[in-house]
Design an enzyme around this catalytic site. Sequence first.
Site, PDB file in Angstrom:
ATOM      1  N   GLY B 218       0.832  -1.192   0.000  1.00 61.55           N
ATOM      2  CA  GLY B 218       0.000   0.000   0.000  1.00 61.55           C
ATOM      3  C   GLY B 218       0.865   1.240   0.000  1.00 61.55           C
ATOM      4  O   GLY B 218       2.089   1.155   0.055  1.00 61.55           O
ATOM      5  N   ASP B 333       4.469 -10.405  -6.780  1.00 59.94           N
ATOM      6  CA  ASP B 333       3.353 -10.828  -7.622  1.00 59.94           C
ATOM      7  C   ASP B 333       3.621 -10.677  -9.117  1.00 59.94           C
ATOM      8  O   ASP B 333       2.738 -10.949  -9.928  1.00 59.94           O
ATOM      9  CB  ASP B 333       2.077 -10.066  -7.239  1.00 59.94           C
ATOM     10  CG  ASP B 333       2.284  -8.564  -7.250  1.00 59.94           C
ATOM     11  OD1 ASP B 333       3.030  -8.063  -6.403  1.00 59.94           O
ATOM     12  OD2 ASP B 333       1.720  -7.888  -8.120  1.00 59.94           O
TER      13      ASP B 333
END
Lengths: 178, 359
Positions: B218, B333
């Site tokens: 984030g 990812d």
Amino acid sequence: MAKEVVDAMAMQRALTRITYEIIERNRGIGNLVLIGVKTRGVYLADRIASRLHQLEDTVVPVGQLDVSGYRDDIANSEPTTKAAISNLNTSVTDKKVVLVDDVLFTGRTIRAAMDAIMDLGRPNSINLAVLVDRGHRELPIRADFVGKNIPTAQNERIQVSVNEVDGKDSVEIITGKD
Amino acid sequence: MTERYLILSDGTAYKGQAFGSPATTSGTIVFNTSVTGYQEIITDPIYHNQIIVFTTPTIGAVGVNHESYESILPTAKGVVVREVAEVSTNRQRSLSLDQFLRVHNIPGISGIDTRQLVRKLRTHNGLNASIVDVADEHAFDQLNAIVLTNQQVSQVATPRPYANPGMGHNIVVMDFGLKSGILRELAVRDANVTVVPYTTTADDILNLDPDGIILSSGPGDPRDLGKDILTTIKTLETRVPLLGIGLGHELFALANGATIQRLPVAHQGMNHPIREIITNQIMYAAQAEEYGVDRDSINRDQLLITHIDLIDGSIQGLRHRDYPAFSVQFFPDAAPGPWEATQVFDDFIELTGIRGEQH
């Protein structure tokens, strides 16, 4: 027919995870001794030891264990007089021993290995780390650290290959005649 | 093409050409050295309130496609490039970068000497910038007057829990402004995912009976999020396998007594070799770091350092000594980024599986 169920990368990752779990379980690696069951367990123990060294900058002693003199399932095996554990420069008494083998099957090898260790001293504890647990236990033994659980049929074979002796890292299931 | 200006809070102005939205915009200016993955980068919520400078000379050559969104609505404030490709070709392309930025009201500016700009940004960390029509005194006054929120996480994270069902392990993701790549990698592994707001209590999370918990990446400074979250993490890590990513990694470190510091130069790119200490192997991954864990503050009796950046020596991975809890500063990812880092998710799922079987 051979089917690869663990490739080189997955084997590396499994050994890495087992190493972290050994640290977790033992609250550090002081007093730790690794004992590899010949042949392939020794190389797996060496790899765990080198990981522990990378991580903690501490050398963990690694012993090599030959259980042939302690087995109960090989007919006519001569009682052996030679030391079952070699290359170990420390006593096992009061140590936290982690026994390392490639495949956990009937549990008889591990039973023999524990007898061999007990003959040398009285460890604080013995844990068992295996790369593969294939089931079909004949003795009440279970592993503390498992790389991979591979359910198998009785007539299948598990073939663990390690780079040091077999030229590759893999786990294969072999069915029928190969 | 319309001329526009990029102005910085240190008083410099750069003349360039407009593309994307014609709006006036302000934000913190950061640079990203990734050669590929501009769509994923622009749509990653970590760029909330930021103007992104791409050091790769030409951006936009593959357009924008529906597979590479990292969030539904991008929250970046602007895009600065040397050259924007006028023609984009890609079989999956649905929009050009210019059209995409217009749709989302994000201004872009091209024709900037990004090499010179990056040299400045390397020594002037945390400058604010605006993309404006006229670089006059008024524009600089406006720029110097802006106050950017430090509540970025609450701006981009989900306010409500939602499910992303699968047939596998039960994973709860605490959303601090997650990028879609995290959910994509969990979907590949068939996880049954519940995404919860970052303010969710430990009890409410444990009531979902998770096999594993992810603290998502984030935007912003983890120290602005408050102590309650650290208490939640401290409770969760003792109960369920846990993986922290990016901001989640920084929070995991804070919860375990380490301190966070602002890096002298923010690092955003994927060209740094990262060493996995335990195996001595090198990997590459996307990184976007403005803050890092202070190495000297790490209590080695509690945390193991698992990964190190070989260029700047920053801490890239931590693991708890007593619990199955670990974290990575980099983005595993692969959206964008090399695939090799996705094994972090394999490690995590394996860990949750083992604990799951012991129940």
